[in-house]
Design an enzyme around this catalytic site. Structure first.
Site, PDB file in Angstrom:
ATOM      1  CB  ALA A   1      23.936 -53.071  75.491  1.00  0.00           C
ATOM      2  CE1 TYR A   2      18.927 -58.679  79.340  1.00  0.00           C
ATOM      3  CE2 TYR A   2      18.780 -57.568  81.463  1.00  0.00           C
ATOM      4  CZ  TYR A   2      18.429 -58.618  80.631  1.00  0.00           C
ATOM      5  OH  TYR A   2      17.569 -59.587  81.086  1.00  0.00           O
ATOM      6  CB  ALA A   3      18.934 -50.985  80.551  1.00  0.00           C
TER       7      ALA A   3
END
Length: 251
Positions: free
Chosen positions: A153-155
């Site tokens: 999700a962060y990437a």
């Protein structure tokens, strides 16, 4: 004269880590900085440090998940400083979890605190930045550039920010506004906790840094932010600056 003399700056996530480091570096170059953070106690502490150099600097407690109210941050800065020269979209919250366990809620958190605030704050800030021929500094991460495990999700959110940044940089160049990205690696409070909890993983990560250390939030990341906020960088836009000790070397 200092490189950012009397420039008005907004930094989200400014109450700690890289955000606080950038704020300290900028006020020492003459800027007036509004740090925005949900942590009131930490924000007040950092503000006291900033005011030793910039008595006009301010702290605003704000939840960046309130997307329809994000324009109030820009309104507050312009009211206090009378102008806006630099917007730094630094804040981002996410969870580390393997891809097969990743759920919608993880994307909602990462995009909700990172991508959407970057989007809405840029929209709110641009009318003012066009007047000052100002600068926007957004943030990417090696998590997206190199595909780090547990960072789905962060990437995804960070790479979405990179894509959007390039589009905006292209569209607003005609107004003299630049939009660039920092992809950092720094020794923050969170990294210190991670180091204590997972010393072997920390040492393995450190061994892969060509320059042999994690960056300092003020001296390493902050100085690059000062450059991108200054007149020295006005012929650079849409670029990703890898301030990571050489971990992610790119052509």
């Amino acid at each position: 004269m200092s490189r950012l003399q009397n420039k008005a700056v907004i930094i989200t996530g400014g109450a700690g880590g890289i955000g606080a480091g950038m704020a300290k570096a900028m006020v020492k170059e003459g800027a007036n900085v509004l740090i925005v953070d949900v942590n009131e106690e930490a924000g007040a502490k950092v503000l006291a440090e900033l005011r030793e150099f910039s008595p006009k600097s301010e702290f605003l407690q704000f939840d960046l998940m309130k997307h329809d109210e994000l324009h109030k941050i820009v309104d507050f800065a312009v009211e206090k400083f009378g102008r806006l020269d630099v917007l730094v979209n630094n804040a981002h919250v996410s969870r580390q979890i393997m891809f097969e366990e990743t759920k919608q809620e993880h994307f909602d958190l990462s995009f909700g605190t990172g991508f959407y605030p970057t989007f809405y704050l840029m929209q709110a800030a641009l009318p003012h930045l066009k007047e000052t021929k100002g600068n926007i500094i957004n943030f990417a991460s090696g998590a997206g550039i190199s595909g780090q495990k547990t960072q789905t999700a962060y990437a995804a959110a960070k790479e979405a920010i990179r894509g959007m940044t390039r589009v905006v940089a292209n569209e607003v160049a005609q107004y003299g506004v630049t939009v660039n990205i920092i992809s950092p690696m720094a020794m923050t409070e969170g990294v210190e906790k991670w180091k204590a909890a997972f010393p072997d993983m920390y040492e393995d990560t450190l061994s892969k840094v060509p320059l042999g250390r994690f960056g300092d939030p003020e001296q390493d990341i902050g100085r690059v932010a000062v450059f991108l906020a200054s007149e020295d960088s006005k012929y650079m836009t849409g670029q990703t600056f890898m301030v990571d000790g050489g971990v992610n070397m790119r052509p």
